[in-house]
Design a protein around this motif. Structure first.
Motif, PDB file in Angstrom:
ATOM      1  N   ILE A  48      20.958  53.340  76.863  1.00 45.30           N
ATOM      2  CA  ILE A  48      20.146  54.548  76.467  1.00 45.30           C
ATOM      3  C   ILE A  48      20.001  54.667  74.947  1.00 45.30           C
ATOM      4  O   ILE A  48      18.944  55.079  74.538  1.00 45.30           O
ATOM      5  CB  ILE A  48      20.820  55.996  77.196  1.00 45.30           C
ATOM      6  N   ALA A  49      20.963  54.654  74.224  1.00 46.82           N
ATOM      7  CA  ALA A  49      20.959  54.673  72.661  1.00 46.82           C
ATOM      8  C   ALA A  49      19.681  53.685  72.277  1.00 46.82           C
ATOM      9  O   ALA A  49      19.190  53.982  71.361  1.00 46.82           O
ATOM     10  CB  ALA A  49      22.117  54.482  72.057  1.00 46.82           C
ATOM     11  N   ARG A  50      19.974  52.169  72.714  1.00 44.22           N
ATOM     12  CA  ARG A  50      19.049  51.353  72.222  1.00 44.22           C
ATOM     13  C   ARG A  50      17.391  51.629  72.736  1.00 44.22           C
ATOM     14  O   ARG A  50      16.604  51.564  72.027  1.00 44.22           O
ATOM     15  CB  ARG A  50      19.277  50.120  73.020  1.00 44.22           C
ATOM     16  N   ARG A  51      17.240  52.238  73.774  1.00 40.38           N
ATOM     17  CA  ARG A  51      15.965  52.705  74.381  1.00 40.38           C
ATOM     18  C   ARG A  51      15.414  53.932  73.571  1.00 40.38           C
ATOM     19  O   ARG A  51      14.057  54.024  73.405  1.00 40.38           O
ATOM     20  CB  ARG A  51      16.134  53.071  75.658  1.00 40.38           C
ATOM     21  N   CYS A  52      16.192  54.766  73.089  1.00 38.00           N
ATOM     22  CA  CYS A  52      15.814  55.738  72.370  1.00 38.00           C
ATOM     23  C   CYS A  52      15.979  55.754  70.785  1.00 38.00           C
ATOM     24  O   CYS A  52      15.797  56.785  70.188  1.00 38.00           O
ATOM     25  CB  CYS A  52      16.593  57.008  72.649  1.00 38.00           C
ATOM     26  N   ALA A  53      16.449  54.593  70.492  1.00 39.40           N
ATOM     27  CA  ALA A  53      16.650  54.113  68.912  1.00 39.40           C
ATOM     28  C   ALA A  53      17.425  55.323  68.283  1.00 39.40           C
ATOM     29  O   ALA A  53      17.452  55.856  67.161  1.00 39.40           O
ATOM     30  CB  ALA A  53      15.218  54.265  68.173  1.00 39.40           C
ATOM     31  N   VAL A  54      18.830  55.677  68.864  1.00 37.15           N
ATOM     32  CA  VAL A  54      19.810  56.463  68.494  1.00 37.15           C
ATOM     33  C   VAL A  54      21.095  55.594  68.382  1.00 37.15           C
ATOM     34  O   VAL A  54      21.261  54.634  69.064  1.00 37.15           O
ATOM     35  CB  VAL A  54      19.917  57.814  68.975  1.00 37.15           C
ATOM     36  N   ASP A  55      22.161  56.289  68.010  1.00 36.19           N
ATOM     37  CA  ASP A  55      23.499  55.566  68.030  1.00 36.19           C
ATOM     38  C   ASP A  55      23.846  55.863  69.393  1.00 36.19           C
ATOM     39  O   ASP A  55      23.822  57.136  70.010  1.00 36.19           O
ATOM     40  CB  ASP A  55      24.346  56.160  67.051  1.00 36.19           C
ATOM     41  N   ASN A  56      24.828  55.337  69.672  1.00 37.33           N
ATOM     42  CA  ASN A  56      25.597  55.382  71.308  1.00 37.33           C
ATOM     43  C   ASN A  56      26.647  56.446  71.215  1.00 37.33           C
ATOM     44  O   ASN A  56      26.741  57.143  72.294  1.00 37.33           O
ATOM     45  CB  ASN A  56      26.280  54.100  71.522  1.00 37.33           C
ATOM     46  N   LYS A  57      27.290  56.726  70.096  1.00 38.48           N
ATOM     47  CA  LYS A  57      27.816  58.074  70.051  1.00 38.48           C
ATOM     48  C   LYS A  57      27.234  59.170  70.223  1.00 38.48           C
ATOM     49  O   LYS A  57      27.521  60.335  70.794  1.00 38.48           O
ATOM     50  CB  LYS A  57      28.751  58.078  68.495  1.00 38.48           C
ATOM     51  N   THR A  58      25.713  59.270  69.564  1.00 42.77           N
ATOM     52  CA  THR A  58      25.079  60.387  69.864  1.00 42.77           C
ATOM     53  C   THR A  58      24.964  60.667  71.335  1.00 42.77           C
ATOM     54  O   THR A  58      24.656  61.571  72.019  1.00 42.77           O
ATOM     55  CB  THR A  58      23.877  60.084  69.339  1.00 42.77           C
ATOM     56  N   VAL A  59      24.476  59.524  72.056  1.00 43.05           N
ATOM     57  CA  VAL A  59      24.464  59.541  73.559  1.00 43.05           C
ATOM     58  C   VAL A  59      25.611  60.176  74.268  1.00 43.05           C
ATOM     59  O   VAL A  59      25.367  61.028  75.006  1.00 43.05           O
ATOM     60  CB  VAL A  59      23.871  58.277  73.968  1.00 43.05           C
ATOM     61  N   ALA A  60      26.792  59.658  73.577  1.00 43.54           N
ATOM     62  CA  ALA A  60      28.066  59.832  74.422  1.00 43.54           C
ATOM     63  C   ALA A  60      28.264  61.485  74.170  1.00 43.54           C
ATOM     64  O   ALA A  60      28.778  62.195  75.151  1.00 43.54           O
ATOM     65  CB  ALA A  60      29.015  59.225  73.743  1.00 43.54           C
ATOM     66  N   ARG A  61      28.098  62.091  73.126  1.00 42.41           N
ATOM     67  CA  ARG A  61      28.320  63.382  72.528  1.00 42.41           C
ATOM     68  C   ARG A  61      27.224  64.249  73.535  1.00 42.41           C
ATOM     69  O   ARG A  61      27.683  65.426  74.159  1.00 42.41           O
ATOM     70  CB  ARG A  61      28.006  63.375  71.076  1.00 42.41           C
ATOM     71  N   LEU A  62      25.973  63.860  73.527  1.00 40.26           N
ATOM     72  CA  LEU A  62      24.989  64.478  74.505  1.00 40.26           C
ATOM     73  C   LEU A  62      25.509  64.704  76.103  1.00 40.26           C
ATOM     74  O   LEU A  62      25.130  65.720  76.730  1.00 40.26           O
ATOM     75  CB  LEU A  62      23.785  64.154  74.182  1.00 40.26           C
ATOM     76  N   ARG A  63      25.854  63.551  76.548  1.00 38.63           N
ATOM     77  CA  ARG A  63      26.190  63.356  77.698  1.00 38.63           C
ATOM     78  C   ARG A  63      27.625  64.201  77.890  1.00 38.63           C
ATOM     79  O   ARG A  63      27.644  64.847  78.952  1.00 38.63           O
ATOM     80  CB  ARG A  63      26.678  61.892  78.183  1.00 38.63           C
ATOM     81  N   GLU A  64      28.540  64.310  77.117  1.00 33.87           N
ATOM     82  CA  GLU A  64      29.500  65.145  77.124  1.00 33.87           C
ATOM     83  C   GLU A  64      29.062  66.565  77.328  1.00 33.87           C
ATOM     84  O   GLU A  64      29.915  67.436  78.005  1.00 33.87           O
ATOM     85  CB  GLU A  64      30.558  64.794  76.030  1.00 33.87           C
ATOM     86  N   GLU A  65      28.141  67.174  76.519  1.00 36.97           N
ATOM     87  CA  GLU A  65      27.654  68.198  76.433  1.00 36.97           C
ATOM     88  C   GLU A  65      27.116  68.753  77.950  1.00 36.97           C
ATOM     89  O   GLU A  65      27.128  69.789  78.471  1.00 36.97           O
ATOM     90  CB  GLU A  65      26.677  68.557  75.465  1.00 36.97           C
TER      91      GLU A  65
END
Length: 119
Positions: free
Chosen positions: A26-43
């Motif tokens: 998801i991070a690769r497709r959205c051009a963000v860091d995977n930690k950002t995706v993990a944090r948002l998923r956790e929220e």
């Protein structure tokens, strides 16, 4: 902008199919860091033991283009407890076992050999 990237990640995480994909994909497709995706998923994900124990497998695409699933239910869990040990041995069974005159794991080869022809 960063807000657009965040919105894109949230859209994918709220989607039934995309939410099962790995954070890195998801991070690769959205051009963000995977930690950002993990944090948002956790929220977005509620923290209850029932949901964590029945985690759905994550879908991802490997470097060869194959789409496969990753089972994530056991991640972070402690290993299973070893089975309980039986009753303690009595004094009679705790004594050293009798030494057998012949080892039990040796097969006599003589009966299995046939005479070889002489050259």
């Amino acid at each position: 902008s960063n807000a657009d990237k965040r919105r894109a990640v949230l859209i994918l995480l709220e989607d039934d199919e995309w939410s099962t994909w790995a954070d890195r994909e998801i991070a690769r497709r959205c051009a963000v860091d995977n930690k950002t995706v993990a944090r948002l998923r956790e929220e977005l994900t509620p923290h209850t033991e029932e949901i964590l124990s029945e985690a759905a497998p994550r879908t991802y695409e490997d470097r060869h283009g194959n789409v496969t699933q990753m089972r994530t239910a056991a991640i972070g869990r402690k290993p299973a407890e070893p089975p309980p040990v039986g009753e303690p041995e009595s004094a009679e069974t705790a004594a050293a076992p009798e030494a057998s005159p012949e080892p039990t794991n040796i097969i006599p080869l003589a009966p299995h050999l046939t005479e070889l022809p002489t050259p």
